[in-house]
Motif scaffolding. Structure first.
Motif, PDB file in Angstrom:
ATOM      1  N   LEU A   1      50.862  48.215  28.501  1.00 32.24           N
ATOM      2  CA  LEU A   1      51.841  47.449  29.278  1.00 32.24           C
ATOM      3  C   LEU A   1      52.565  46.412  28.434  1.00 32.24           C
ATOM      4  N   LYS A   2      52.291  46.362  27.158  1.00 26.38           N
ATOM      5  CA  LYS A   2      52.860  45.341  26.289  1.00 26.38           C
ATOM      6  C   LYS A   2      54.390  45.426  26.277  1.00 26.38           C
ATOM      7  N   GLY A   3      55.028  44.271  26.506  1.00 30.46           N
ATOM      8  CA  GLY A   3      56.478  44.191  26.469  1.00 30.46           C
ATOM      9  C   GLY A   3      57.154  44.496  27.791  1.00 30.46           C
ATOM     10  N   LYS A   4      56.394  44.945  28.796  1.00 32.73           N
ATOM     11  CA  LYS A   4      57.002  45.263  30.083  1.00 32.73           C
ATOM     12  C   LYS A   4      57.107  44.013  30.951  1.00 32.73           C
ATOM     13  N   THR A   5      58.172  43.964  31.751  1.00 38.72           N
ATOM     14  CA  THR A   5      58.318  42.851  32.678  1.00 38.72           C
ATOM     15  C   THR A   5      57.217  42.936  33.720  1.00 38.72           C
ATOM     16  N   ALA A   6      56.504  41.829  33.922  1.00 37.73           N
ATOM     17  CA  ALA A   6      55.289  41.854  34.729  1.00 37.73           C
ATOM     18  C   ALA A   6      55.547  42.336  36.145  1.00 37.73           C
ATOM     19  N   ILE A   7      56.640  41.888  36.771  1.00 39.63           N
ATOM     20  CA  ILE A   7      56.854  42.247  38.173  1.00 39.63           C
ATOM     21  C   ILE A   7      57.364  43.677  38.331  1.00 39.63           C
ATOM     22  N   ASP A   8      57.653  44.360  37.201  1.00 36.15           N
ATOM     23  CA  ASP A   8      58.069  45.760  37.271  1.00 36.15           C
ATOM     24  C   ASP A   8      56.910  46.723  37.042  1.00 36.15           C
ATOM     25  N   VAL A   9      55.724  46.195  36.729  1.00 36.11           N
ATOM     26  CA  VAL A   9      54.547  47.035  36.503  1.00 36.11           C
ATOM     27  C   VAL A   9      53.973  47.464  37.848  1.00 36.11           C
ATOM     28  N   HIS A  10      53.609  48.737  37.968  1.00 34.99           N
ATOM     29  CA  HIS A  10      53.022  49.210  39.221  1.00 34.99           C
ATOM     30  C   HIS A  10      51.637  48.598  39.410  1.00 34.99           C
ATOM     31  N   ALA A  11      51.336  48.231  40.640  1.00 37.17           N
ATOM     32  CA  ALA A  11      50.101  47.505  40.925  1.00 37.17           C
ATOM     33  C   ALA A  11      48.854  48.302  40.563  1.00 37.17           C
ATOM     34  N   SER A  12      48.917  49.611  40.597  1.00 35.22           N
ATOM     35  CA  SER A  12      47.737  50.431  40.285  1.00 35.22           C
ATOM     36  C   SER A  12      47.328  50.310  38.824  1.00 35.22           C
ATOM     37  N   LEU A  13      48.216  49.775  37.971  1.00 38.15           N
ATOM     38  CA  LEU A  13      47.906  49.633  36.547  1.00 38.15           C
ATOM     39  C   LEU A  13      47.305  48.271  36.218  1.00 38.15           C
ATOM     40  N   LEU A  14      47.252  47.400  37.208  1.00 41.04           N
ATOM     41  CA  LEU A  14      46.739  46.047  36.977  1.00 41.04           C
ATOM     42  C   LEU A  14      45.247  46.018  37.285  1.00 41.04           C
ATOM     43  N   ASN A  15      44.445  46.372  36.292  1.00 35.79           N
ATOM     44  CA  ASN A  15      42.999  46.496  36.465  1.00 35.79           C
ATOM     45  C   ASN A  15      42.265  45.562  35.514  1.00 35.79           C
ATOM     46  N   CYS A  16      40.987  45.331  35.838  1.00 37.76           N
ATOM     47  CA  CYS A  16      40.102  44.534  34.976  1.00 37.76           C
ATOM     48  C   CYS A  16      38.858  45.346  34.639  1.00 37.76           C
ATOM     49  N   THR A  17      38.366  45.164  33.442  1.00 33.72           N
ATOM     50  CA  THR A  17      37.137  45.838  33.020  1.00 33.72           C
ATOM     51  C   THR A  17      36.001  44.829  32.966  1.00 33.72           C
ATOM     52  N   PHE A  18      34.917  45.122  33.682  1.00 35.44           N
ATOM     53  CA  PHE A  18      33.745  44.252  33.652  1.00 35.44           C
ATOM     54  C   PHE A  18      32.889  44.574  32.429  1.00 35.44           C
ATOM     55  N   LYS A  19      32.235  43.533  31.912  1.00 35.49           N
ATOM     56  CA  LYS A  19      31.359  43.705  30.757  1.00 35.49           C
ATOM     57  C   LYS A  19      29.902  43.573  31.165  1.00 35.49           C
ATOM     58  N   ARG A  20      29.017  43.698  30.191  1.00 33.95           N
ATOM     59  CA  ARG A  20      27.575  43.632  30.466  1.00 33.95           C
ATOM     60  C   ARG A  20      27.193  42.289  31.087  1.00 33.95           C
TER      61      ARG A  20
ATOM     62  N   VAL B   1      35.362  49.183  36.334  1.00 31.05           N
ATOM     63  CA  VAL B   1      36.786  48.838  36.396  1.00 31.05           C
ATOM     64  C   VAL B   1      37.120  48.340  37.802  1.00 31.05           C
ATOM     65  N   ASP B   2      37.716  47.169  37.864  1.00 31.16           N
ATOM     66  CA  ASP B   2      38.141  46.579  39.140  1.00 31.16           C
ATOM     67  C   ASP B   2      39.613  46.893  39.356  1.00 31.16           C
ATOM     68  N   GLN B   3      39.921  47.575  40.456  1.00 36.29           N
ATOM     69  CA  GLN B   3      41.300  47.935  40.780  1.00 36.29           C
ATOM     70  C   GLN B   3      41.667  47.327  42.136  1.00 36.29           C
ATOM     71  N   PRO B   4      42.227  46.122  42.144  1.00 32.34           N
ATOM     72  CA  PRO B   4      42.581  45.471  43.416  1.00 32.34           C
ATOM     73  C   PRO B   4      43.567  46.280  44.253  1.00 32.34           C
ATOM     74  N   TYR B   5      44.377  47.113  43.620  1.00 29.51           N
ATOM     75  CA  TYR B   5      45.362  47.911  44.352  1.00 29.51           C
ATOM     76  C   TYR B   5      44.686  48.789  45.403  1.00 29.51           C
ATOM     77  N   THR B   6      43.500  49.312  45.092  1.00 25.88           N
ATOM     78  CA  THR B   6      42.738  50.136  46.037  1.00 25.88           C
ATOM     79  C   THR B   6      41.584  49.359  46.668  1.00 25.88           C
ATOM     80  N   ASN B   7      41.490  48.081  46.322  1.00 29.18           N
ATOM     81  CA  ASN B   7      40.429  47.222  46.859  1.00 29.18           C
ATOM     82  C   ASN B   7      39.045  47.751  46.505  1.00 29.18           C
ATOM     83  N   THR B   8      38.923  48.340  45.315  1.00 29.44           N
ATOM     84  CA  THR B   8      37.682  49.026  44.944  1.00 29.44           C
ATOM     85  C   THR B   8      37.327  48.763  43.485  1.00 29.44           C
TER      86      THR B   8
END
Length: 841
Positions: free
Chosen positions: A354-373, A384-391
């Motif tokens: 997603l580097k260089g892309k305008t933040a508000i133009d990124v699809h919400a399904s790509l905005l994820n977080c990775t949990f660590k140990r 992987v936390d995906q708020p777009y699917t609430n899962t």
């Protein structure tokens, strides 16, 4: 004459000009303007060239016009201030404000000293400097400058070496402060908090590392412009970003801000209107989009609509486009449809895709977080936390696991979990703390052997994938309530006997396109597909039904017995105490074989309780004839306490435990191990169990509930034992204690009395309207404890009683001597007087 009139006219015009400058009557290039949020002042003007583009009626001050004037306001006396001088008084940069001219109360003054050697605010500025030498040497300057305090409107000391901002609140009409390019490191919220006229403050290019909450946004302030740029702030409190009054700009550009905080728990009030204003946060170290809902204590992000007119410039930051930004994306898109501003043009710096892309133009399904140990993601799993699917998606497949994970990560944004445990060696389902969050549980290709009804009930609304489990030969009957579409059981072979006939009805009642069902092993038949299974393939006669009835009956009996056993275990001590009390039929019988009537145990460290026990309880019992054992008083000094207590308790008729809060907590606070009171209770309990003649009485001093007592034996006594509630007996507390303990060992009842208790004429007690109040109970009991209980038949009044005998004490109520003994003594008890006198001797 003409010359005199001309000079007079010039003088009048000069005075009018000064007056107009002072009162704000002159507003070149604008009109006089009074902001709603500032104190009454008539020296502000609004630039109508900037704020009246449509030539509107300026008598109607719209919100848009006022907001514009906030940014384009100026003073009527602007550029007409008289500059005061600065004189250095030490080589260290100490200075004074001076004025060689006479003070003019119609003039406005300013202090301007740029790029000098000042290390401090001038010492006579609000008299902040405590140096006593100043008063002696420069007293004239100090006194004179005080006349200027309310006429100084501008302070410009940029480019010096000033290290701190002192309390400037004495300069009440200060309009602007410029301390840029100095060496200030800390901003305190009490230095300018009373400057209600202050519109502009410039603290840029300093060394500021600390900024206290509400430095810029207290209710007494109305700052339009604040510049804190090019400093070293690592964190920023939200109270210095949001104000109840409109402002134009707060600039935090080029600091090192990593996080926004809410140190004093500021809450955005939905009933109030904030701002508007613009906050510059660009060129900082912020990486994650601020969680304004959490920072401002909002119930939902929708309440951020109150800040719709605010601007938060986050350009030129290294924004990580992950799950932290997703909740705000929908709100931002909604704003974008109606209102676009350049500061919304934030670009992602990571992740790489997603580097260089305008933040508000990124699809919400790509905005994820990775949990660590360290976030509780199981070892070697992918979380992987995906708020777009609430899962939260957790993949633990192909890891040779033999059991389900104990814990899973908690998400701030997602409520559900998709757990993939396929291709492992898991043999059973575990009742873990995350089952209620699961939406999908994939246990395919494992070694499951059992699936209980309890687990099936907990996973009723979860999509279960248990295909390819060769050891799973039975499914729970609870499955008949499941949705077949949410159950995958391919390549599973179930033993379908008479107890599984419910499968036929389940599959008939429910169907699903693309269903993945199991196969059935039917006794005496070949293997059949689940939908081909029916009761006709089985030989299930009435004997089978009778057998199931017997099993059900046995299960009910076992359940009842288990419940009874659990109740007995839970209330064992209560049952035992009730049984003991039933066996103690002669609890009121006279027992002269004991050396002590009662042993009292309580928390001896409680001073107030100890005084009451000694002065009221023990004294009252002793006067009646009871022999009382107090361990802390009666154990000889130097003797081994436990041994003496054990020996004495064997010779004691009853035990009185005074239950207080301090008694319960004494053992917890004792670092040396078991407390004395706990030992005394243990010995009393053993005596109570081993001897049917003995009794235990509880005096509930602090009205403690059995639910608050962790000690099971004491809690049981509170429920079913001999308990006296302190304060609920009026003047009869000691009488109630005596009735629970029984007669004392030295008591010799008359023949006519049998085993009756001593009689007390309660009419002799003084009335007390403050019954049941503990703070007055001791005085009532004190007067009661001075009485002596004597059986009526033992009273002899043939002779006049001597001073100090039992009758004197009996009828001496609250220290008032009676001139004549009561009637029953004079007429009925004269023949017993000699016996009373003998008791006295």
């Amino acid at each position: 004459m003409k010359a005199l009139l001309y000079l007079t006219w010039i003088w009048v015009q000069t005075q009018l000009l000064c007056f107009s400058l002072a009162t704000g009557a002159q507003c070149p290039n604008g009109i006089q303007w009074q902001p709603d949020n500032m104190p009454k002042r008539d020296d502000l003007c609004c630039n109508t060239w900037k704020c009246n583009k449509e030539n509107q009626d300026l008598t109607v001050k719209s919100e848009e016009f006022n907001n514009c004037c906030t940014c384009y306001s100026f003073t009527s006396w602007e550029d007409g201030e008289v500059n005061l001088g600065i004189e250095y008084i030490s080589v260290s940069g100490k200075s004074l404000v001076i004025d060689e001219n006479k003070f003019d109360e119609n003039s406005m003054y300013m202090i301007e000293h740029q790029y000098g050697e000042m290390t401090e605010i001038p010492s006579n500025f609000c008299d902040w400097d405590p140096d006593s030498r100043l008063q002696g040497i420069f007293s004239a300057y100090i006194l004179k400058i005080q006349y200027y305090w309310l006429r100084i409107v501008k302070l410009d000391l940029r480019g010096n070496k000033i290290r701190q901002i002192v309390d400037l609140n004495c300069i009440r009409h200060l309009d602007s402060i410029d301390l840029s390019y100095n060496r200030i490191s800390k901003l305190t919220n009490s230095s300018i908090n009373q400057l209600s006229f202050l519109r502009k403050i410039d603290l840029s290019h300093n060394e500021i590392q600390t900024m206290e909450p509400y430095f810029l946004s207290q209710s007494t302030q109305s700052i339009f412009f604040a510049d804190i740029s090019n400093n070293q702030l690592p964190v920023l409190d939200v109270s210095n970003m949001i104000s109840l009054v409109p402002f134009c700009s707060i600039d935090y550009t080029s600091n090192v801000i990593e996080h926004l905080v809410n140190e004093l728990d500021f809450t955005l009030d939905p009933e109030k209107h904030y701002g508007p204003g613009f906050v510059h946060l660009n060129e900082n170290a912020i990486q994650q989009f601020p969680d304004f809902a959490d920072l401002l204590n909002l119930e939902s992000l929708q309440q951020l609509g109150q800040l719709i007119s605010f601007g938060f410039d986050l350009r030129e930051i290294d924004l990580v486009c992950d799950c932290n930004f997703e909740p705000f994306l929908d709100l931002t898109i909604a704003i974008k449809k109606t209102l676009w501003r350049d500061y919304m043009n934030i670009t992602c710096k990571s992740p790489e895709n997603l580097k260089g892309k305008t933040a508000i133009d990124v699809h919400a399904s790509l905005l994820n977080c990775t949990f660590k140990r360290e976030d509780n993601c199981p070892r070697n799993c992918k979380c992987v936390d995906q708020p777009y699917t609430n899962t939260v998606y957790i993949d633990c497949s192909d890891l040779a696991l033999r059991e389900m994970p104990e814990n899973l990560p908690n998400s701030t944004f997602s409520a559900y979990i998709h757990l993939n445990l396929s291709n492992n060696y898991i043999t059973e389902l575990k009742d873990t703390n995350y089952l209620h969050k699961l939406t999908v549980l994939d246990l395919s290709a494992n070694h499951l052997k059992d699936f209980s009804n309890g687990m099936a009930n907990k996973l009723e609304n979860v999509t279960i994938i248990i295909s390819d489990n060769p050891y799973l030969l039975k499914i729970p009957q609870q499955f008949q309530h499941r949705n077949i579409c949410r159950t995958e059981m391919e390549n599973v072979y179930i033993n379908c006997g008479c107890e599984m006939v419910w499968i036929e009805e389940w599959l008939k009642a429910k169907s699903c396109v693309g269903e993945k069902l199991f196969n059935c092993h039917v006794p005496k038949h070949v293997q059949v597909f689940a939908r081909d299974f029916s009761a006709d393939l089985l030989d299930c006669g009435p004997n089978v039904f009778f057998f199931h009835m017997i099993l059900t009956f046995i299960a009910v009996i076992i359940g009842v017995l288990s419940l009874a056993a659990a109740l007995v275990y839970k209330f064992w001590y209560e049952i035992y105490i009730l049984w003991k009390r039933l066996k103690q039929k002669n609890i009121d019988k006279h027992h002269p074989e004991f050396n002590y009537d009662v042993a009292i145990t309580f928390n001896e460290e409680d001073d107030q309780l100890r005084k009451w026990v000694m002065n009221v309880l023990v004294s009252g019992l002793a006067k009646i004839g009871y022999k009382v054992f107090l361990p802390f008083r009666d154990v000889p000094f130097g003797n081994e306490r436990d041994g003496e207590i054990i020996k004495t308790f064997c010779e004691t008729r009853a035990f009185l435990l005074i239950l207080s809060e301090s008694y319960l907590h004494e053992s917890e606070d004792n670092d040396a191990g078991r407390s004395w009171t706990e030992n005394e209770w243990k010995y009393a309990w053993h005596q109570f169990k081993s001897d049917h003649r003995k009794n235990i009485v509880l005096l509930n001093y602090d009205y403690i509930s059995s639910l608050d007592v962790s000690h099971r034996q004491i809690a049981a006594f509170l429920r079913v034992g001999c308990v006296v509630q302190f304060g609920n007996h009026g003047n009869n507390l000691i009488s109630e204690v005596i009735s629970k303990i029984g007669p004392h060992c030295g008591y010799l009842p008359a023949k006519s009395l049998g085993n009756k208790k001593p009689v007390l004429d309660r009419a002799m007690l003084p009335p007390d309207p403050r019954k049941n109040q503990r703070n007055h109970l001791s005085s009532s009991i004190g007067s009661f404890s001075s009485l002596k209980l004597v059986p009526i038949e033992n009273v002899d009044s043939k002779k006049e009683p001597k001073n100090g005998n039992h009758l004197d004490l009996l009828f001496n109520v609250q220290g008032q001597e009676r001139n004549e003994k009561p009637k029953f003594v004079r007429e009925c008890c004269k023949h017993k007087l000699q016996q009373v006198n003998n008791l006295d001797k």
